[in-house]
Write an enzyme that holds these catalytic residues in place. Structure first.
Site, PDB file in Angstrom:
ATOM      1  N   ALA A 222       0.766  -1.236   0.000  1.00 43.72           N
ATOM      2  CA  ALA A 222       0.000   0.000   0.000  1.00 43.72           C
ATOM      3  C   ALA A 222       0.802   1.295   0.000  1.00 43.72           C
ATOM      4  CB  ALA A 222      -0.939   0.017   1.211  1.00 43.72           C
ATOM      5  N   ALA A 223       2.015   1.304   0.539  1.00 42.94           N
ATOM      6  CA  ALA A 223       2.746   2.576   0.692  1.00 42.94           C
ATOM      7  C   ALA A 223       2.972   3.242  -0.668  1.00 42.94           C
ATOM      8  CB  ALA A 223       4.085   2.325   1.381  1.00 42.94           C
ATOM      9  N   PRO A 224       2.867   4.581  -0.714  1.00 41.59           N
ATOM     10  CA  PRO A 224       2.686   5.516   0.412  1.00 41.59           C
ATOM     11  C   PRO A 224       1.241   5.777   0.807  1.00 41.59           C
ATOM     12  CG  PRO A 224       3.062   6.762  -1.592  1.00 41.59           C
ATOM     13  CD  PRO A 224       3.158   5.309  -1.986  1.00 41.59           C
ATOM     14  N   GLY A 225       0.266   5.128   0.172  1.00 42.29           N
ATOM     15  CA  GLY A 225      -1.094   5.213   0.672  1.00 42.29           C
ATOM     16  C   GLY A 225      -2.130   5.833  -0.239  1.00 42.29           C
ATOM     17  N   GLY A 226      -1.755   6.209  -1.452  1.00 42.35           N
ATOM     18  CA  GLY A 226      -2.715   6.855  -2.343  1.00 42.35           C
ATOM     19  C   GLY A 226      -3.925   6.001  -2.634  1.00 42.35           C
ATOM     20  N   LYS A 227      -3.710   4.733  -2.892  1.00 38.38           N
ATOM     21  CA  LYS A 227      -4.833   3.845  -3.210  1.00 38.38           C
ATOM     22  C   LYS A 227      -5.644   3.541  -1.953  1.00 38.38           C
ATOM     23  CE  LYS A 227      -2.247   2.072  -7.147  1.00 38.38           C
ATOM     24  NZ  LYS A 227      -1.140   3.048  -7.001  1.00 38.38           N
TER      25      LYS A 227
ATOM     26  N   ARG B  35       8.619   2.862   4.606  1.00 36.44           N
ATOM     27  CA  ARG B  35       7.504   3.301   3.764  1.00 36.44           C
ATOM     28  C   ARG B  35       6.168   3.223   4.519  1.00 36.44           C
ATOM     29  NH1 ARG B  35       7.531   3.442  -1.684  1.00 36.44           N
ATOM     30  NH2 ARG B  35       5.725   2.065  -1.892  1.00 36.44           N
TER      31      ARG B  35
ATOM     32  N   ASP C  57      -1.318  -3.621  -5.655  1.00 38.15           N
ATOM     33  CA  ASP C  57      -0.502  -2.798  -6.550  1.00 38.15           C
ATOM     34  C   ASP C  57       0.930  -3.293  -6.363  1.00 38.15           C
ATOM     35  OD1 ASP C  57      -0.088  -0.685  -8.412  1.00 38.15           O
ATOM     36  OD2 ASP C  57       0.750   0.511  -6.792  1.00 38.15           O
TER      37      ASP C  57
ATOM     38  N   CYS D 242       2.872  -0.749 -12.506  1.00 38.41           N
ATOM     39  CA  CYS D 242       3.204   0.417 -13.340  1.00 38.41           C
ATOM     40  C   CYS D 242       4.351   0.038 -14.282  1.00 38.41           C
ATOM     41  CB  CYS D 242       3.544   1.641 -12.491  1.00 38.41           C
ATOM     42  SG  CYS D 242       4.909   1.410 -11.327  1.00 38.41           S
TER      43      CYS D 242
END
Length: 458
Positions: free
Chosen positions: A110-115, A138, A178, A231
Site C-alpha cells: 500500500a505505501a505511500p497510501g494513495g490507493k 515506507r 498494486d 506500473c
C-alpha cells in the site's frame, strides 16, 4: 533519455507500429494530478473552493490534472486532507475495484497510501481497511497519509503478505494488489528508475508478484473481488503473472473493466491466455492517454456471494476505560462502542469490530488512535482531529484560508485568537474553511499549539 537497448527491444515487440509514437511521448510535458478526498468533501464542493486551475481526468470521477507551476502540497487544504496528490494513471486501480460500504478490504502493497485513501473514501468509515507494506520506512508514510485523510476504520500492518495470508484465510471481501514492479511505465516521469531497472529487472519482480498474488488468492472470500496492478509494461510482470494465478487457481476468473477511451486490452500471449479472457485486462500507454504506464486486472473468486454476509465479529476488549476518556468522547458528536476501545500502555484506540486478534502481527496502527492518557487527563490525538467534522466538536476556531494564522498554526506557533469570543477555555479544534486541521489548548485568548510536530509546515 538513455533507454536500455534490452528495454527498447521489448517495447518494440509489445507495441509494433506504435513504438515510434511511444518514444515520442517522452517529449511531452510531465503530467500532475490530484484526487479529491470524498471522505471529507464532495468533488462538487471542492471545486467551489479550489484555488487551483484544474482539468478533469476523463476516467477518474474525482481526479484532476493541475498545472506544473501550482503547489498543492503547500496549501492548507492539503493539510486538511481534502485531496491526495497522485499520478493520474495510478488513480485507476482503486477507482476500478468495486467497494461497498461495510466491506472488509486489504490493500496489500500500500505505501505511500494513495490507493488506500481512495478505498477508505469508498468505505465511508464503515467495514475495515487493512493496509500493509513490507517496508518499515515506507509504512510510516502510509500511516501519515491514511490519518491525514481521515481514515478511521483501519489497521496498518508492516508484514510479509505470506504471513498475513496465514492469519486471514478467506477473510477479505476485496483485495487490491498494486504489486512491486520494475517501473517501466514510470521511466518518462522519473528517469532514475532506469538505473534501478538495469540492476533489478522484470525477472526478479516476476517471482515476487507471483508470490504476492497467490497470497491474495488465499485471503479472498468466495464471491470476492481482487484487483492486480503494476506500473510496468513487461508481459512477464503483467499478463504472465495473471496467467500464473489462473493456471494454479481454477476458482478465479477475469472480470470486465469499464472501458474508457484510450484503454488498451491485455495481450493474448498464448492460446491458453486467450481462452482465459486475458484481453479483459487493461493497459494504459502514455502515447494513448494522458497518464503514465499502468496495467490493471480485475478478478473474481468463484463461489457463493452470500458468504460475504458472514462476518467475523470480534468480541471486543476488556479494557477498563478511564472516565477522563469517556467524558471527553461523550462531550461531542462521536459515535463509538466502548467494548471496542483498546488501551495499550497509555494510548487509547478504537478498533474495528471486524479486526481479528492482533497477536503475531507487526502492527503499526490498529484502529483509530483516539489519544493518550497522561496523569489523569486525556489528550486527544491528531488522528482523531482528522477523523472528525468541524461540526462534531463544540469548541471550534474556524479560520479563513487566507488568514495568516492558518500557516502559523501548521508551523506549530502559538496563536492570538481573542477575536473568537465564543470559544471556551480548554481543548479547541482548529479548522480551515470548515475542515479540521488539529487541536489546540485555548486560554485567555491564546491557543497553545498541539499540531503534531511530524506533520508541520516546512
Amino acid at each position: 533519455m538513455n533507454l536500455p537497448n534490452k528495454y527498447l527491444e521489448s517495447m518494440k515487440e509489445i507495441l509494433g507500429q506504435d513504438f515510434d509514437a511511444y518514444l515520442k511521448s517522452f517529449e511531452d510535458t510531465r503530467l500532475y494530478g490530484l484526487r479529491v478526498n470524498n471522505l471529507k468533501i464532495s468533488t462538487e464542493d471542492f471545486l467551489k473552493i479550489s484555488p487551483f486551475k484544474l482539468t478533469p481526468i476523463p476516467w477518474i470521477e474525482n481526479g484532476f490534472y493541475y498545472e506544473e507551476d501550482e503547489k498543492p502540497a503547500k496549501h492548507p487544504y492539503y493539510y486538511a486532507g481534502l485531496y491526495y496528490i497522485q499520478e493520474p494513471s495510478a488513480m485507476t486501480p482503486a477507482n476500478v475495484l468495486p467497494i461497498n460500504e461495510g466491506d472488509v478490504v486489504l490493500d496489500m502493497c500500500a505505501a505511500p497510501g494513495g490507493k488506500s485513501t481512495e478505498l477508505a473514501a469508498k468505505l465511508n468509515n464503515t467495514g475495515l481497511l487493512v493496509t500493509n507494506d513490507i517496508s518499515n520506512s515506507r509504512t510510516k508514510a502510509l500511516l501519515k497519509n491514511v490519518e491525514i485523510n481521515g481514515c478511521n476504520k483501519i489497521c496498518v500492518l508492516n508484514e510479509d503478505p505470506k504471513l498475513i495470508a496465514d492469519r486471514f484465510s478467506e477473510f477479505f471481501d476485496k483485495i487490491l494488489i498494486d504489486a512491486p514492479c520494475s517501473g517501466e511505465g514510470m521511466f518518462r516521469k522519473d528517469n532514475k528508475l532506469i538505473k534501478a531497472w538495469e540492476k533489478t529487472g522484470p525477472e526478479v519482480f516476476s517471482e515476487i508478484q507471483k508470490s504476492v498474488i497467490m497470497s491474495g488468492a488465499k485471503m479472498l472470500k468466495p464471491g470476492g473481488m481482487m484487483l492486480y496492478s503494476t506500473c510496468t509494461f513487461s508481459k512477464l510482470e503483467d499478463e504472465e503473472t495473471i496467467m500464473h494465478l489462473l493456471n494454479n487457481r481454477d476458482d478465479f476468473e477475469l472480470v470486465d473493466i469499464k472501458p474508457y477511451e484510450g484503454f488498451s486490452h491485455g495481450f493474448e500471449i498464448s492460446s491458453e491466455a486467450k481462452d482465459k479472457n486475458i484481453n479483459k485486462t487493461v493497459r494504459i500507454f502514455p502515447h494513448k492517454m494522458k497518464g503514465e504506464g499502468h496495467y490493471v486486472a480485475l478478478l473474481r473468486k468463484k463461489g457463493d456471494n452470500e458468504i460475504n454476509n458472514i462476518r467475523y465479529i470480534s468480541q471486543g476488549f476488556n479494557s477498563k476505560v478511564p472516565t477522563e476518556v469517556t467524558d471527553f468522547l461523550d462531550s461531542f458528536n462521536f459515535e463509538y462502542d466502548k467494548k471496542y476501545i483498546n488501551i495499550r500502555g497509555t494510548y487509547v484506540y478504537l478498533v474495528s469490530k471486524y479486526m481479528q486478534e492482533e497477536k503475531g502481527l507487526r502492527i503499526i496502527r490498529n484502529g483509530l488512535l483516539l489519544g493518550e492518557i497522561k496523569k489523569n487527563r486525556f489528550e486527544p490525538s491528531q488522528a482523531l482531529a482528522m477523523a472528525l467534522k468541524l461540526s462534531d466538536y463544540p469548541n471550534v476556531i474556524n479560520l479563513d484560508v487566507k488568514d495568516e494564522r492558518v500557516v502559523k498554526y501548521l508551523k506549530g506557533e502559538t496563536l492570538d485568537c481573542d477575536d473568537f469570543t465564543d470559544v471556551k477555555d480548554g481543548w479547541v479544534l482548529i479548522g480551515v474553511s470548515g475542515y479540521p486541521l488539529g487541536w489546540g489548548k485555548f486560554k485567555n485568548g491564546q491557543v497553545k499549539n498541539k499540531y503534531l510536530a511530524g506533520w508541520r509546515w516546512m
